[in-house]
Design a protein around this motif. Structure first.
Motif, PDB file in Angstrom:
ATOM      1  N   ILE A  43      -8.733   7.788  34.120  1.00  0.00           N
ATOM      2  CA  ILE A  43      -9.990   7.290  33.539  1.00  0.00           C
ATOM      3  C   ILE A  43      -9.762   6.930  32.072  1.00  0.00           C
ATOM      4  O   ILE A  43     -10.218   5.884  31.582  1.00  0.00           O
ATOM      5  N   ALA A  44      -9.044   7.807  31.355  1.00  0.00           N
ATOM      6  CA  ALA A  44      -8.741   7.545  29.938  1.00  0.00           C
ATOM      7  C   ALA A  44      -7.913   6.278  29.783  1.00  0.00           C
ATOM      8  O   ALA A  44      -8.168   5.460  28.892  1.00  0.00           O
ATOM      9  N   ILE A  45      -6.918   6.093  30.640  1.00  0.00           N
ATOM     10  CA  ILE A  45      -6.066   4.900  30.581  1.00  0.00           C
ATOM     11  C   ILE A  45      -6.903   3.649  30.848  1.00  0.00           C
ATOM     12  O   ILE A  45      -6.758   2.624  30.173  1.00  0.00           O
ATOM     13  N   PHE A  46      -7.785   3.736  31.833  1.00  0.00           N
ATOM     14  CA  PHE A  46      -8.661   2.608  32.165  1.00  0.00           C
ATOM     15  C   PHE A  46      -9.438   2.151  30.934  1.00  0.00           C
ATOM     16  O   PHE A  46      -9.496   0.953  30.620  1.00  0.00           O
ATOM     17  N   PHE A  47     -10.042   3.102  30.216  1.00  0.00           N
ATOM     18  CA  PHE A  47     -10.857   2.733  29.055  1.00  0.00           C
ATOM     19  C   PHE A  47     -10.005   2.281  27.874  1.00  0.00           C
ATOM     20  O   PHE A  47     -10.402   1.379  27.131  1.00  0.00           O
ATOM     21  N   THR A  48      -8.851   2.880  27.689  1.00  0.00           N
ATOM     22  CA  THR A  48      -7.949   2.430  26.621  1.00  0.00           C
ATOM     23  C   THR A  48      -7.519   0.984  26.871  1.00  0.00           C
ATOM     24  O   THR A  48      -7.513   0.152  25.961  1.00  0.00           O
ATOM     25  N   ASN A  49      -7.165   0.698  28.118  1.00  0.00           N
ATOM     26  CA  ASN A  49      -6.793  -0.675  28.492  1.00  0.00           C
ATOM     27  C   ASN A  49      -7.935  -1.650  28.226  1.00  0.00           C
ATOM     28  O   ASN A  49      -7.730  -2.751  27.692  1.00  0.00           O
ATOM     29  N   LEU A  50      -9.141  -1.239  28.602  1.00  0.00           N
ATOM     30  CA  LEU A  50     -10.300  -2.126  28.469  1.00  0.00           C
ATOM     31  C   LEU A  50     -10.600  -2.421  26.996  1.00  0.00           C
ATOM     32  O   LEU A  50     -10.951  -3.554  26.641  1.00  0.00           O
ATOM     33  N   ASP A  51     -10.431  -1.420  26.150  1.00  0.00           N
ATOM     34  CA  ASP A  51     -10.632  -1.639  24.710  1.00  0.00           C
ATOM     35  C   ASP A  51      -9.712  -2.740  24.195  1.00  0.00           C
ATOM     36  O   ASP A  51     -10.148  -3.669  23.499  1.00  0.00           O
ATOM     37  N   GLU A  52      -8.430  -2.639  24.522  1.00  0.00           N
ATOM     38  CA  GLU A  52      -7.460  -3.627  24.044  1.00  0.00           C
ATOM     39  C   GLU A  52      -7.754  -5.012  24.623  1.00  0.00           C
ATOM     40  O   GLU A  52      -7.600  -6.033  23.940  1.00  0.00           O
ATOM     41  N   PHE A  53      -8.180  -5.050  25.878  1.00  0.00           N
ATOM     42  CA  PHE A  53      -8.504  -6.317  26.528  1.00  0.00           C
ATOM     43  C   PHE A  53      -9.631  -7.038  25.778  1.00  0.00           C
ATOM     44  O   PHE A  53      -9.560  -8.246  25.509  1.00  0.00           O
ATOM     45  N   PHE A  54     -10.670  -6.306  25.401  1.00  0.00           N
ATOM     46  CA  PHE A  54     -11.781  -6.924  24.680  1.00  0.00           C
ATOM     47  C   PHE A  54     -11.385  -7.297  23.258  1.00  0.00           C
ATOM     48  O   PHE A  54     -11.776  -8.359  22.758  1.00  0.00           O
ATOM     49  N   MET A  55     -10.600  -6.451  22.601  1.00  0.00           N
ATOM     50  CA  MET A  55     -10.211  -6.732  21.216  1.00  0.00           C
ATOM     51  C   MET A  55      -9.338  -7.971  21.101  1.00  0.00           C
ATOM     52  O   MET A  55      -9.366  -8.652  20.076  1.00  0.00           O
ATOM     53  N   ILE A  56      -8.562  -8.267  22.133  1.00  0.00           N
ATOM     54  CA  ILE A  56      -7.606  -9.385  22.056  1.00  0.00           C
ATOM     55  C   ILE A  56      -8.020 -10.551  22.964  1.00  0.00           C
ATOM     56  O   ILE A  56      -8.307 -11.649  22.502  1.00  0.00           O
ATOM     57  N   ARG A  57      -8.073 -10.314  24.255  1.00  0.00           N
ATOM     58  CA  ARG A  57      -8.280 -11.410  25.197  1.00  0.00           C
ATOM     59  C   ARG A  57      -9.710 -11.958  25.146  1.00  0.00           C
ATOM     60  O   ARG A  57      -9.915 -13.172  25.058  1.00  0.00           O
ATOM     61  N   VAL A  58     -10.699 -11.071  25.210  1.00  0.00           N
ATOM     62  CA  VAL A  58     -12.088 -11.534  25.161  1.00  0.00           C
ATOM     63  C   VAL A  58     -12.394 -12.133  23.791  1.00  0.00           C
ATOM     64  O   VAL A  58     -13.052 -13.177  23.686  1.00  0.00           O
ATOM     65  N   ALA A  59     -11.883 -11.496  22.736  1.00  0.00           N
ATOM     66  CA  ALA A  59     -12.086 -12.038  21.388  1.00  0.00           C
ATOM     67  C   ALA A  59     -11.513 -13.446  21.277  1.00  0.00           C
ATOM     68  O   ALA A  59     -12.123 -14.336  20.674  1.00  0.00           O
ATOM     69  N   GLY A  60     -10.346 -13.661  21.868  1.00  0.00           N
ATOM     70  CA  GLY A  60      -9.722 -14.986  21.831  1.00  0.00           C
ATOM     71  C   GLY A  60     -10.547 -16.038  22.548  1.00  0.00           C
ATOM     72  O   GLY A  60     -10.699 -17.172  22.065  1.00  0.00           O
ATOM     73  N   LEU A  61     -11.099 -15.673  23.693  1.00  0.00           N
ATOM     74  CA  LEU A  61     -11.941 -16.613  24.436  1.00  0.00           C
ATOM     75  C   LEU A  61     -13.218 -16.932  23.667  1.00  0.00           C
ATOM     76  O   LEU A  61     -13.677 -18.084  23.640  1.00  0.00           O
ATOM     77  N   LYS A  62     -13.803 -15.911  23.034  1.00  0.00           N
ATOM     78  CA  LYS A  62     -15.027 -16.144  22.261  1.00  0.00           C
ATOM     79  C   LYS A  62     -14.758 -17.098  21.089  1.00  0.00           C
ATOM     80  O   LYS A  62     -15.591 -17.942  20.759  1.00  0.00           O
TER      81      LYS A  62
END
Length: 667
Positions: A43-62
């Motif tokens: 569960i911790a890994i899932f949320f850590t991964n999701l944080d990085e995904f939003f900080m980099i990939r989602v931010a880039g798309l925005k």
């Protein structure tokens, strides 16, 4: 050669494929074959991964959307369309996470481990909790009023906060940052914990005295963390990266997580952070659950964790390490086999009077690195030591800056790579004076020189004293540290020069064999559309292709007339699959590499690919691929629609088998 049209429908979107990968991580928290605390860790890994995904990939798309970019990616989705699908898929995953987390809390309770909400505490523990708050929490809290004279504070990315809504005209909102210096899960007695934020919320009246409080709820802001470095304009790259790190904490908001809150609170945060509805993620479970890592480490219950694995130390290295490397090529498969021989090679080189020079690339080495210490000692002992430090290794920049400065102070020549490229290749070369002249000892790897991750990441180390390989590695170091130009290499291939060209030619040569052809490739991610197209062409020629891709895979298997000869599996389990191993039947060729088959690895990074020629080393790598292809316990099979399915009968765990197998397969 017959070609496949470059059609969007033949490709899976990169971002959606990544979310499917994180879903597989989440599935491990549901897998009853995993020990209970390991399930909590996933569960911790899932949320850590999701944080990085939003900080980099989602931010880039925005940023693309804000810039008015509507050009679709090779799978046919525009940035705007991708963001909508990401938001929808993320919400599905979070709903599942809420169920999984609550299930695990119930199972932990049955094992005598309970995480309480404040209101659930029995009187005995409530007294302890109140005492802890008064003694340790209250003195360090900083309540922030938000009114005409106190503007909305600029909250750092991923900071954990409480917003308090007041029932007064003078003061409508207050914010309390949840302190990082205190344990998130406050231990009241053995096996009993309470959430820190619950303690604060229960005592919120003390922080805003004489105020009528309507509600207090937790929230968390995620900001754009993609540092843009203008290397061509930077006089000092290290200084430029340090500036970027300071900016990262306060990048533009891209996500708001909130646990409850009134419509007024939600509207207020949305306006202050300038977010859209699709950027807001209400949660019914506690926020910031990446903190479960800390709880996992704290709870001393070996019966609820994976049995510890002691990496096998190959007997050929029990003699002097230079003799072992010189006598024959060796391949080590970590973490099943020990990373110690690699560390010992650097440590012995630091002290050996016959060693003249050491050159090494360093990407992510972690804290208290024995390799960094050995390089410093080598320089202090008068050897020529060069460290190619990648300052732009994402989320490791700060750590890398610290020990890069230390290396420089100790006399190491520190080079920050090639402008415009990340140095991702894993290369170590030791130059030693011997009776017959100069001898080069080389290590090439698929993973970082990090002794901690070497215990949990599956990676390959190749150790050799082959003269031609040594000359190639020497040339690669020269082009990294000097003037970057295409080097003349005999046994190695290098990005961004000719590594992709080599991969494409290998696939094309296999296609010429038709049904006699065979490709097995293991990597972290498969994204490059041209390489995928080459795999489609080979499949149409009848080549049997097995791909072991842990994370992102943009190839669609099982499409009639295109990819019915391609199978893709992903293995997610106890160890993080990180090795890159490639087998081609034509010429019985096996390669290892630091590079995934992605555009960034082919074009924007310095990477290395090497063919393994020693017969026993080749057999070992081929056997590893064969074992992993048999996995039914932790393997998922990619479907043509981009989803993954598990085997019904899960009776073979390749990772557990490899723990035993490395002791049987002796080089």
């Amino acid at each position: 050669m017959e070609s496949v049209k470059f059609e969007p429908k033949l490709f899976i979107n990169r971002e959606l494929s990544w979310l499917e990968f994180n879903k597989r991580v989440l599935e491990e928290s549901e897998d009853e074959s995993n020990p209970l605390l390991e399930r909590l860790k996933f569960i911790a890994i899932f949320f850590t991964n999701l944080d990085e995904f939003f900080m980099i990939r989602v931010a880039g798309l925005k940023k693309q959307v804000e810039a008015g970019i509507n050009k679709p990616s090779f799978d046919g989705l525009t940035p705007r369309e991708q963001l909508k699908k990401i938001s929808r898929k993320t919400r599905e995953l979070l709903r599942q996470t809420e169920k999984d987390y609550n299930t695990l809390l119930g199972l932990l309770k049955s094992e005598g481990i309970r995480i309480y909400k404040y209101r659930e505490l029995p009187k005995r523990l409530k007294r302890k909790a109140d005492s802890y708050f008064e003694e340790f929490v209250f003195p360090i809290l900083t309540p922030l009023a938000v009114d005409l004279t106190h503007p909305f504070p600029h909250l750092p990315s991923l900071s954990f906060n409480i917003i308090v809504e007041m029932l007064s005209r003078e003061l409508r909102f207050g914010i309390i940052p949840v302190p990082k210096v205190l344990p998130r899960f406050v231990k009241l007695e053995e096996g009993s914990y309470v959430y820190l934020e619950d303690l604060i919320i229960n005592n919120v009246q003390e922080l805003f005295p004489q105020q009528r409080i309507r509600e207090a709820t937790t929230f968390r802001v995620t900001r754009d963390a993609d540092i843009v470095i203008q290397e061509d304009e930077a006089d000092d790259l290290l200084e430029e990266v340090e500036k970027g790190l300071r900016k990262r904490r306060f990048g533009k908001p891209v996500r708001l997580e909130i646990s409850g809150g009134t419509e007024l609170t939600l509207s207020y945060l949305k306006d202050e952070l300038e977010l859209l509805d699709e950027d807001i993620y209400p949660m019914k479970i506690p926020l910031n659950l990446s903190d479960l890592w800390k709880l996992y480490r704290e709870i001393d219950r070996p019966d609820l964790k994976f049995p510890p694995h002691v990496p096998y130390y190959p007997p050929q290295f029990e003699v002097e390490v230079f003799s072992a490397v010189k006598s024959r090529d060796s391949v080590l498969f970590h973490p099943y086999e020990s990373f110690d021989p690699v560390v010992e090679l650097v440590e012995e080189a630091a002290e050996d009077p016959n060693v003249l020079a050491i050159k090494q690339t360093l990407y992510r080495v972690g804290r208290n690195s024995p390799i960094v210490e050995a390089l410093s000692r080598a320089a202090q002992n008068g050897k020529e030591v060069t460290a190619v430090v990648e300052l732009k290794a994402r989320f490791d920049e700060e750590s890398n800056i610290v020990w890069a400065k230390k290396l420089e102070e100790d006399g190491v020549h520190v080079v920050y790579g090639v402008p415009g490229l990340k140095t991702h290749a894993k290369l170590l070369m030791i130059v030693r004076k011997e009776e017959n002249g100069i001898k080069r000892y080389v290590h090439l790897g698929t993973g970082n020189y990090n002794v901690e991750t070497a215990k949990i990441y599956s990676d390959v180390s190749f150790l050799t004293a082959d003269d031609t390989v040594g000359e190639d590695v020497s040339r690669i170091f020269n082009v990294i540290t000097g003037y970057f130009h295409p080097p003349s290499l005999k046994k190695l291939y290098m990005s961004p020069i000719n590594l992709k060209e080599k991969i494409v030619s290998l696939i094309r040569e296999e296609a010429e064999l038709g049904e006699e052809g065979r490709i097995v490739a293991k990597m972290n991610s498969l994204v490059d559309p041209e390489v995928i197209s080459e795999l489609y062409r080979a499949s149409r020629k009848g080549v049997k292709i097995d791909l072991i891709v842990r994370g992102i895979c943009c190839l669609r298997p099982g499409i009639k007339g295109v990819s019915e000869n391609i199978r893709v599996i992903s293995i997610v389990g106890k160890y993080l699959e990180h090795a890159r191993i490639f087998y081609f039947r034509r010429g019985d060729r096996v390669f290892i590499s630091s590079a995934d088959w992605m555009p960034r690895n082919f074009h924007r990074r310095v990477e290395a690919l090497v063919q393994i020629e020693d017969k026993k080393c080749k057999e070992k790598l081929k056997k590893i691929l064969e074992i992993q292809l048999k996995d039914t316990a932790k393997a998922r099979i990619l479907q043509s629609d981009g989803t993954y399915v598990r085997y019904e009968k899960r009776d073979f765990n390749s990772q557990e088998y490899l723990e035993r197998w490395v002791r049987e397969f002796s080089l």
